[in-house]
Design a protein around this motif. Structure first.
Motif, PDB file in Angstrom:
ATOM      1  N   CYS A   1       0.846  -1.196   0.000  1.00  0.00           N
ATOM      2  CA  CYS A   1       0.000   0.000   0.000  1.00  0.00           C
ATOM      3  C   CYS A   1       0.884   1.251   0.000  1.00  0.00           C
ATOM      4  O   CYS A   1       1.505   1.579   1.025  1.00  0.00           O
ATOM      5  CB  CYS A   1      -0.947   0.000   1.196  1.00  0.00           C
ATOM      6  N   GLN A   2       0.921   1.928  -1.108  1.00  0.00           N
ATOM      7  CA  GLN A   2       1.792   3.097  -1.250  1.00  0.00           C
ATOM      8  C   GLN A   2       1.440   4.203  -0.263  1.00  0.00           C
ATOM      9  O   GLN A   2       2.328   4.826   0.331  1.00  0.00           O
ATOM     10  CB  GLN A   2       1.715   3.627  -2.684  1.00  0.00           C
ATOM     11  N   GLU A   3       0.141   4.472  -0.063  1.00  0.00           N
ATOM     12  CA  GLU A   3      -0.285   5.535   0.841  1.00  0.00           C
ATOM     13  C   GLU A   3       0.138   5.232   2.275  1.00  0.00           C
ATOM     14  O   GLU A   3       0.627   6.112   2.996  1.00  0.00           O
ATOM     15  CB  GLU A   3      -1.804   5.716   0.763  1.00  0.00           C
ATOM     16  N   TYR A   4      -0.030   3.985   2.707  1.00  0.00           N
ATOM     17  CA  TYR A   4       0.364   3.590   4.058  1.00  0.00           C
ATOM     18  C   TYR A   4       1.875   3.734   4.229  1.00  0.00           C
ATOM     19  O   TYR A   4       2.350   4.247   5.251  1.00  0.00           O
ATOM     20  CB  TYR A   4      -0.067   2.147   4.315  1.00  0.00           C
ATOM     21  N   ARG A   5       2.615   3.290   3.235  1.00  0.00           N
ATOM     22  CA  ARG A   5       4.081   3.371   3.301  1.00  0.00           C
ATOM     23  C   ARG A   5       4.532   4.830   3.374  1.00  0.00           C
ATOM     24  O   ARG A   5       5.457   5.166   4.116  1.00  0.00           O
ATOM     25  CB  ARG A   5       4.703   2.671   2.099  1.00  0.00           C
ATOM     26  N   LEU A   6       3.848   5.714   2.637  1.00  0.00           N
ATOM     27  CA  LEU A   6       4.191   7.129   2.669  1.00  0.00           C
ATOM     28  C   LEU A   6       3.940   7.725   4.048  1.00  0.00           C
ATOM     29  O   LEU A   6       4.777   8.467   4.577  1.00  0.00           O
ATOM     30  CB  LEU A   6       3.370   7.875   1.607  1.00  0.00           C
ATOM     31  N   ILE A   7       2.779   7.416   4.649  1.00  0.00           N
ATOM     32  CA  ILE A   7       2.468   7.900   5.997  1.00  0.00           C
ATOM     33  C   ILE A   7       3.528   7.411   6.978  1.00  0.00           C
ATOM     34  O   ILE A   7       4.023   8.168   7.816  1.00  0.00           O
ATOM     35  CB  ILE A   7       1.069   7.426   6.448  1.00  0.00           C
ATOM     36  N   TYR A   8       3.893   6.133   6.863  1.00  0.00           N
ATOM     37  CA  TYR A   8       4.886   5.537   7.756  1.00  0.00           C
ATOM     38  C   TYR A   8       6.235   6.256   7.636  1.00  0.00           C
ATOM     39  O   TYR A   8       6.849   6.626   8.645  1.00  0.00           O
ATOM     40  CB  TYR A   8       5.049   4.055   7.426  1.00  0.00           C
ATOM     41  N   GLU A   9       6.669   6.484   6.410  1.00  0.00           N
ATOM     42  CA  GLU A   9       7.974   7.116   6.196  1.00  0.00           C
ATOM     43  C   GLU A   9       7.982   8.556   6.706  1.00  0.00           C
ATOM     44  O   GLU A   9       8.960   9.005   7.317  1.00  0.00           O
ATOM     45  CB  GLU A   9       8.336   7.068   4.705  1.00  0.00           C
ATOM     46  N   LEU A  10       6.888   9.285   6.480  1.00  0.00           N
ATOM     47  CA  LEU A  10       6.794  10.654   6.968  1.00  0.00           C
ATOM     48  C   LEU A  10       6.802  10.710   8.493  1.00  0.00           C
ATOM     49  O   LEU A  10       7.502  11.532   9.098  1.00  0.00           O
ATOM     50  CB  LEU A  10       5.521  11.316   6.430  1.00  0.00           C
ATOM     51  N   GLN A  11       6.036   9.805   9.133  1.00  0.00           N
ATOM     52  CA  GLN A  11       5.952   9.818  10.586  1.00  0.00           C
ATOM     53  C   GLN A  11       7.237   9.332  11.226  1.00  0.00           C
ATOM     54  O   GLN A  11       7.692   9.886  12.226  1.00  0.00           O
ATOM     55  CB  GLN A  11       4.760   8.984  11.051  1.00  0.00           C
TER      56      GLN A  11
END
Length: 213
Positions: free
Chosen positions: A193-203
């Motif tokens: 899931c690209q969106e989940y991975r993006l949230i994870y990396e940002l946080q």
């Protein structure tokens, strides 16, 4: 997890039958929830809403919330919710007065009282709707550990902005504009899931910056 307006709280409202589905159905323990009387259905749940409120009453009265619980039950729930320590520091302890809407408490203290209120009746299903957003990371981690240790038989539904609050869940649903864009475990979503991975990396990047500061 999902952005504001993605439909997270709508799922909670459907579970509690604040309104019903337009199509499809929701089942709990083999029963369609629209066949279960409202009181019976809602007694299954302990809920902490994002914008919940506290009464102008004592700490004990707020956690009890007119249910006639014992002082032992109330104190135990406060301990599970990580609220007992700051309550002990208040003059009067459990008898200490809470102002209207909890205006004499910090955001984190209000959330812990509301979590204690939800836990006190030992619910079958616990819903935490962004209920730990005001807690520091250490307190949040202690709360999750306490819930895991003492509420193993309670189904927990957590709505959160922090991935750290949900990454240990058995199932994670990622929402966007009212639709599911990802479903699985933390590791599965990082991979798929690209969106989940993006949230994870940002946080995680933000957390590292805070730790370094």
């Amino acid at each position: 997890i999902g952005a504001t307006g993605s439909g997270k709280s709508t799922i909670v409202n459907l579970l509690l039958r604040f309104y019903d589905t337009d199509k499809g159905s929701i089942w709990i323990d083999g029963r369609r929830i629209d066949t279960v009387p409202y009181q019976e259905l809602r007694e299954l749940f302990g809920v902490v809403f994002q914008n919940d409120y506290l009464m102008a009453a004592s700490m004990e009265e707020n956690i009890d919330f007119f249910r006639g619980l014992t002082r032992e039950e109330i104190t135990r729930a406060a301990g599970h919710a990580q609220a007992e320590a700051f309550i002990r520091e208040k003059e009067g302890r459990m008898d200490a007065k809470v102002a209207v809407r909890g205006n004499n408490l910090s955001g984190g203290q209000k959330q812990r009282i509301m979590i204690a209120m939800a836990l006190a009746a030992k619910p079958r299903i616990l819903i935490l709707d962004d209920a730990s957003s005001a807690l520091d990371y250490r307190t949040d981690a202690k709360l999750r550990k306490e819930l895991h240790a003492h509420f193993k038989d309670t189904t927990r539904i957590t709505i959160a902005q922090r991935i750290s609050a949900i990454q240990g869940a058995d199932h994670i649903l990622v929402l966007e504009d009212g639709k599911s864009i990802g479903y699985g475990t933390h590791q599965e979503l990082l991979a798929n899931c690209q969106e989940y991975r993006l949230i994870y990396e940002l946080q995680m990047g933000a957390d590292r910056e805070v730790a370094q500061a």
